[in-house]
Write an enzyme that holds these catalytic residues in place. Sequence first.
Site, PDB file in Angstrom:
ATOM      1  N   LYS A 173       0.987  -0.506   0.368  1.00  0.00           N
ATOM      2  CA  LYS A 173      -0.074   0.166   0.306  1.00  0.00           C
ATOM      3  C   LYS A 173       0.792   1.443  -0.212  1.00  0.00           C
ATOM      4  CE  LYS A 173      -3.476   2.354   0.146  1.00  0.00           C
ATOM      5  NZ  LYS A 173      -3.925   2.815   1.094  1.00  0.00           N
ATOM      6  N   LYS A 243      17.711  12.696 -26.299  1.00  0.00           N
ATOM      7  CA  LYS A 243      16.493  12.897 -27.306  1.00  0.00           C
ATOM      8  C   LYS A 243      15.657  14.259 -26.794  1.00  0.00           C
ATOM      9  CE  LYS A 243      14.964  12.738 -31.543  1.00  0.00           C
ATOM     10  NZ  LYS A 243      13.724  12.589 -31.614  1.00  0.00           N
TER      11      LYS A 243
END
Length: 311
Positions: A173, A243
């Site tokens: 959790k 890039k």
Amino acid sequence: MVSRKVGFIGLGAMGVGIASNLFKAGYDLVVYDLHKKSLEPLVEMGAIAADSISEIGSTSDVVFTSLPGPMEMQKVALGESGLLNSMRAGTTWFDLTTNSPTVVREVAQQLKEKGIDLLDTPVSGKPSGARSGKLAIFVGGERRVFEDNKELLDSIGDKVLYVGPVGSGNTAKLVHNLVSLVMRLVMTEGMTLGVKAGMEPLELWHALRQGVIGRARTFDALAGQYMQSEYEPAGFALRLAYKDFTLALELARALGVPMKQAETAYQDYTEALERGWGDRDSHATMHLQNERAGVTIKVSADEEEKTLARG
């Protein structure tokens, strides 16, 4: 269904909906909360109001708690009139609280010495999910106890998942919530960049939802390269991802949009490229965190497919 008395402590926004579903499923329900008005909706349905935590513990075969946090859970467990001193040997406690795994394990050990099983079972879902039974429940504890009570848990959640020994429920959790909270900030950076670049918010949001990250379930993106620790051949090469990342940050700088989360991530992509990983899949960057944490994550394709098939 075997007739069992179920006790429920903590009738806040989540607890009241979960307790209601236990009653609707036919369980003999006794409830307790410090705020007496919180009991009224359940009592009106037919549940019995208890006067104390110890009454819940001494009269119930199974106890559920839904509390604010570790401190409250410890008090309910270890207080003078708490569950440790009132539950009977052979009974079971499911703690729905989002809790500390360490605290859960410590309390579980003390209960085990008295023959009482504690499973940590935090839930993922909103109050509306608690009312409708559309909850994910991450269960940590003995598998035997989980399997013996699966029908009971199915009455309050539609995704009941056994995830490992006691404490594992809260580990799952907390990791789930950590990723969700960080992702919000990343998504906000992206939205502010697109809007400042001139896009309409709704059009940008719609476009993002139709891309790869929008169409895939978030954690499904971990499947394949990362989970199998296999980054060749490349689906989206790191050098191409770098890039694109560079161009996005150049745009942000030109527009004066701060990108705190993205700049941090960019450092890892730069390090991965400097290691000569440019022709590997862009997921290879994720391996840097495995190294820093000192963990090995590598499963077979067959194991991964079986897990994905579970839904």
